[in-house]
Scaffold this motif. Structure first.
Motif, PDB file in Angstrom:
ATOM      1  N   ILE A 128     103.400 -45.023  26.582  1.00 36.85           N
ATOM      2  CA  ILE A 128     102.508 -44.085  26.692  1.00 36.85           C
ATOM      3  C   ILE A 128     103.143 -42.617  26.522  1.00 36.85           C
ATOM      4  N   ALA A 129     103.972 -42.257  26.160  1.00 42.69           N
ATOM      5  CA  ALA A 129     104.148 -40.735  25.724  1.00 42.69           C
ATOM      6  C   ALA A 129     104.126 -40.748  24.226  1.00 42.69           C
ATOM      7  N   ASN A 130     104.134 -41.460  23.535  1.00 41.58           N
ATOM      8  CA  ASN A 130     103.403 -41.895  21.921  1.00 41.58           C
ATOM      9  C   ASN A 130     102.508 -41.681  21.859  1.00 41.58           C
ATOM     10  N   ALA A 134     100.289 -38.505  20.149  1.00 42.06           N
ATOM     11  CA  ALA A 134      99.035 -38.545  19.337  1.00 42.06           C
ATOM     12  C   ALA A 134      97.539 -38.154  19.609  1.00 42.06           C
ATOM     13  N   ARG A 135      97.568 -37.623  20.702  1.00 42.45           N
ATOM     14  CA  ARG A 135      96.506 -37.194  21.683  1.00 42.45           C
ATOM     15  C   ARG A 135      96.556 -35.406  21.586  1.00 42.45           C
ATOM     16  N   GLY A 136      98.104 -34.997  20.766  1.00 39.66           N
ATOM     17  CA  GLY A 136      97.610 -33.751  20.531  1.00 39.66           C
ATOM     18  C   GLY A 136      99.039 -33.259  21.781  1.00 39.66           C
ATOM     19  N   THR A 137      99.309 -33.780  22.400  1.00 39.77           N
ATOM     20  CA  THR A 137     100.249 -33.198  23.389  1.00 39.77           C
ATOM     21  C   THR A 137     101.560 -32.677  23.165  1.00 39.77           C
ATOM     22  N   ALA A 142     104.719 -34.197  26.968  1.00 39.78           N
ATOM     23  CA  ALA A 142     104.197 -35.458  26.890  1.00 39.78           C
ATOM     24  C   ALA A 142     105.229 -36.900  27.398  1.00 39.78           C
ATOM     25  N   ALA A 143     106.560 -36.916  27.031  1.00 41.28           N
ATOM     26  CA  ALA A 143     107.690 -37.437  28.223  1.00 41.28           C
ATOM     27  C   ALA A 143     107.754 -37.189  29.158  1.00 41.28           C
ATOM     28  N   LEU A 144     107.411 -35.729  29.561  1.00 45.47           N
ATOM     29  CA  LEU A 144     107.126 -35.787  31.358  1.00 45.47           C
ATOM     30  C   LEU A 144     106.321 -36.369  31.562  1.00 45.47           C
ATOM     31  N   ALA A 145     105.409 -36.776  31.424  1.00 50.59           N
ATOM     32  CA  ALA A 145     103.942 -37.026  31.923  1.00 50.59           C
ATOM     33  C   ALA A 145     104.145 -38.446  32.152  1.00 50.59           C
ATOM     34  N   ALA A 146     104.818 -38.542  31.302  1.00 55.36           N
ATOM     35  CA  ALA A 146     104.560 -40.746  30.998  1.00 55.36           C
ATOM     36  C   ALA A 146     105.846 -40.692  31.774  1.00 55.36           C
ATOM     37  N   ASP A 147     106.657 -40.600  31.814  1.00 52.73           N
ATOM     38  CA  ASP A 147     107.485 -40.517  32.920  1.00 52.73           C
ATOM     39  C   ASP A 147     107.230 -40.863  34.951  1.00 52.73           C
ATOM     40  N   LEU A 148     106.700 -39.199  34.644  1.00 57.22           N
ATOM     41  CA  LEU A 148     106.380 -39.387  36.241  1.00 57.22           C
ATOM     42  C   LEU A 148     104.836 -40.009  36.362  1.00 57.22           C
ATOM     43  N   GLY A 149     104.237 -40.765  35.106  1.00 58.72           N
ATOM     44  CA  GLY A 149     103.524 -41.569  35.880  1.00 58.72           C
ATOM     45  C   GLY A 149     103.884 -42.922  35.549  1.00 58.72           C
ATOM     46  N   VAL A 150     105.011 -43.414  34.968  1.00 58.38           N
ATOM     47  CA  VAL A 150     105.882 -44.405  35.503  1.00 58.38           C
ATOM     48  C   VAL A 150     106.209 -44.856  36.528  1.00 58.38           C
ATOM     49  N   ALA A 151     106.720 -43.180  37.418  1.00 61.54           N
ATOM     50  CA  ALA A 151     107.413 -43.157  38.518  1.00 61.54           C
ATOM     51  C   ALA A 151     106.252 -43.359  39.657  1.00 61.54           C
ATOM     52  N   VAL A 152     104.898 -43.385  39.032  1.00 61.68           N
ATOM     53  CA  VAL A 152     104.074 -43.380  40.100  1.00 61.68           C
ATOM     54  C   VAL A 152     103.535 -44.786  39.796  1.00 61.68           C
TER      55      VAL A 152
END
Length: 193
Positions: A128-130, A134-137, A142-152
């Protein structure tokens, strides 16, 4: 001689889950699973690399669905994109509660499977972070958002298997709780030196 019947993969999955619940994961062999499913052990290995993969078969498809949702999301913020990916995951789990509940019990009883589950979640976060990068984050965001998303995702999944709500409702509740526990937090980064 084993008689051919359709859906060998599904029968193997059901047989494995039954045996893991009855005997435990460690005490069950690929031969036992094949025998219960009415296929040969060779057929088992045509479908699964080992007896763990029976439980983790859908992981790659789930990860692909979430990455595709990240790629297609119209949201502007990284976490908005994550919310879209979590919504896509709800469709993935539409008819899987019984399987997921039994699978989770087997994993909870087996430390080596718990490690595998954590590795699966870590790989999903990386993918997800990758996709966000790729979208420009920016990579750290990106890593933080992905980690939070996986926690949710993980918290929503736990709520879903233990309740009566659909997965999408559990995601919305978890996101609401996340917003509440972070509502009054405002931290400015320290200036660069």
């Amino acid at each position: 001689m084993v008689r051919w019947e359709p859906d060998a993969r599904g029968r193997l999955q059901r047989a494995a889950l039954e045996l893991y619940a009855e005997r435990g994961f460690e005490a069950t062999t690929a031969h036992d699973i094949a025998e219960r499913a009415g296929v040969t052990e060779r057929t088992f290995f045509r479908h699964f690399a080992d007896k763990r993969e029976v439980l983790f078969d859908g992981s790659a498809r789930l990860q692909q669905a979430m990455v595709a949702a990240v790629t297609a999301s119209p949201a502007a913020s990284p976490f908005g994109v994550i919310v879209d990916a979590l919504t896509a995951a709800a469709e993935f789990f539409a008819d899987l509660r019984d399987w997921a509940t039994k699978r989770t019990a087997v994993i909870a009883a087996t430390p080596s499977l718990q490690e595998r589950e954590l590795l699966k979640l870590h790989r999903m976060s990386e993918a997800i972070a990758n996709a966000l990068v790729a979208r420009g984050t920016e990579p750290a965001q990106a890593a933080l958002a992905a980690d939070l998303g996986v926690a949710v995702f993980h918290r929503s999944f736990q709520s879903w298997i233990s309740g009566d709500h659909d997965f999408g409702s559990c995601v919305r509740t978890t996101l609401h709780d996340f917003a509440r526990v972070t509502a009054d937090v405002s931290v400015e980064p320290e200036p660069a030196r």
